[in-house]
Motif scaffolding. Structure first.
Motif, PDB file in Angstrom:
ATOM      1  N   LYS A 157       0.856   3.851  -3.156  1.00 33.84           N
ATOM      2  CA  LYS A 157       0.407   5.230  -2.962  1.00 33.84           C
ATOM      3  C   LYS A 157       1.512   6.215  -3.322  1.00 33.84           C
ATOM      4  O   LYS A 157       1.249   7.309  -3.826  1.00 33.84           O
ATOM      5  N   TYR A 161       0.828  -1.210   0.000  1.00 32.06           N
ATOM      6  CA  TYR A 161       0.000   0.000   0.000  1.00 32.06           C
ATOM      7  C   TYR A 161       0.862   1.260   0.000  1.00 32.06           C
ATOM      8  O   TYR A 161       0.571   2.230  -0.700  1.00 32.06           O
ATOM      9  N   LYS A 162       1.931   1.242   0.791  1.00 30.54           N
ATOM     10  CA  LYS A 162       2.815   2.403   0.889  1.00 30.54           C
ATOM     11  C   LYS A 162       3.486   2.692  -0.448  1.00 30.54           C
ATOM     12  O   LYS A 162       3.520   3.845  -0.912  1.00 30.54           O
ATOM     13  N   GLN A 173      -0.373   8.186  -5.835  1.00 28.47           N
ATOM     14  CA  GLN A 173      -1.112   9.146  -5.005  1.00 28.47           C
ATOM     15  C   GLN A 173      -2.530   8.666  -4.685  1.00 28.47           C
ATOM     16  O   GLN A 173      -3.439   9.466  -4.452  1.00 28.47           O
ATOM     17  N   CYS A 174      -2.714   7.359  -4.691  1.00 29.62           N
ATOM     18  CA  CYS A 174      -3.995   6.783  -4.281  1.00 29.62           C
ATOM     19  C   CYS A 174      -3.759   5.331  -3.894  1.00 29.62           C
ATOM     20  O   CYS A 174      -2.716   4.754  -4.206  1.00 29.62           O
ATOM     21  N   SER A 175      -4.727   4.742  -3.221  1.00 35.05           N
ATOM     22  CA  SER A 175      -4.602   3.342  -2.815  1.00 35.05           C
ATOM     23  C   SER A 175      -4.881   2.428  -4.007  1.00 35.05           C
ATOM     24  O   SER A 175      -5.479   2.848  -5.006  1.00 35.05           O
TER      25      SER A 175
END
Length: 310
Positions: A284, A280-281, A288-290
């Protein structure tokens, strides 16, 4: 020729480009649609190809979606799509639509004199899509790019004596236009990068993205010590080996989210990241989003917010 990579409600096609002139490594053609039928088709398929694609609209309005945005291109607009970047287009209004599609293997046009600038157009560290901001912000550059692409098309149609030289010169001038008007600091990228020496390592990464990749295994492919390899890789590629591997994994994850009906965890495992928090890190950081937000945005056909290119 179009080959279905995955069969699903969001199929993506890998288009195999047949070059009009094999020595120029390009295909350039005009698409004309005078039908009043317009709007987003159902289904609306994605496609991609290894060649870079430049689009110019000479009449009407073209809607185009990439993984980053949904954009409207109007007469006089220019857009570039990087190698293997999924995209899909449609006729936006009832008015006639005319566009020129220019697909080219840019790497084949870097001879010895141009080789020091090869990395300035690297998909890894400087994605070509960033040049679209230049077209939006600088009307003079956009017009010059438009004229160059139109000139290449006209030469390909006329095939007058020496048209190959004219097309090659047009491509070089297009690259020069982008290079000299880019606001990024590209001075650090103008030295010989030694990319060919790293090719076995890059190929190894591509083949083992689903597996654990140990730096030591990659070093052995090149016959380099661990510390030398780490420094050399950073110098050549402009980013660390770990960042490169993560970049490639996230790019593969984007493709899986776009084309496969997999859970976020399954996608994470498919790209060799077993820690969900880390996945996830990293995702993103690049988008800039999940991953969930990315999947919803890319599969939505009803909530597209158009942005004018100019």
């Amino acid at each position: 020729m179009m080959e279905t990579i995955y069969s699903s409600s969001t199929e993506i096609y890998n288009e195999e480009i047949t070059y009009q002139n094999p020595l120029l490594f390009l295909k350039i053609f005009e698409l004309i649609n005078e039908s009043a039928v317009h709007g987003i088709p159902d289904p609306w398929y994605w496609h991609c190809h290894k060649q870079v694609e430049f689009l110019i609209v000479t009449e009407g309005t073209l809607g185009i979606q990439t993984k980053d945005a949904y954009t409207l291109l109007e007469a006089g607009d220019v857009m570039v799509l990087g190698s293997s970047q999924p995209h899909r287009t449609h006729k936006y209004s009832a008015a006639p639509l005319r566009q020129i599609v220019f697909q080219v293997d840019l790497m084949q046009h870097f001879d010895l004199s141009a080789m020091p600038y090869l990395h300035c157009f690297s998909e890894l560290t400087h994605p070509l899509e960033s040049f679209n901001a230049l077209f939006r912000q600088n009307a003079e550059v956009k017009r010059a790019a438009y004229d160059l692409i139109l000139g290449i098309y006209e030469e390909s149609q006329s095939q007058k004596l020496g048209y190959e030289l004219a097309i090659s010169a047009g491509i070089k001038n297009l690259l020069l236009l982008l290079l000299r008007n880019d606001n990024r600091d590209l001075t650090a990228l103008t030295e010989d990068t030694g990319l060919s020496r790293l090719r076995p390592a890059l190929d190894y990464v591509d083949r083992h993205l689903s597996d654990k990749i140990a730096v030591e295994d990659v070093c052995s492919k090149l016959g380099l010590s661990y510390h030398y390899f780490i420094k050399y890789f950073k110098k050549v590629m402009g980013l660390s080996f770990v960042d490169y591997v993560n970049y490639k994994r996230i790019k593969k994850a984007e493709r899986l989210l776009l084309t496969r009906d997999l859970s976020i965890m399954e996608v994470s495992f498919e790209v060799g990241i077993l820690n969900m928090a880390q996945f996830y890190k990293l995702f993103k950081r690049h988008n800039q989003c999940s991953p969930k937000e990315f999947k919803q945005r890319m599969r939505s056909q009803t909530s597209l917010t158009p942005a004018l290119a100019q």
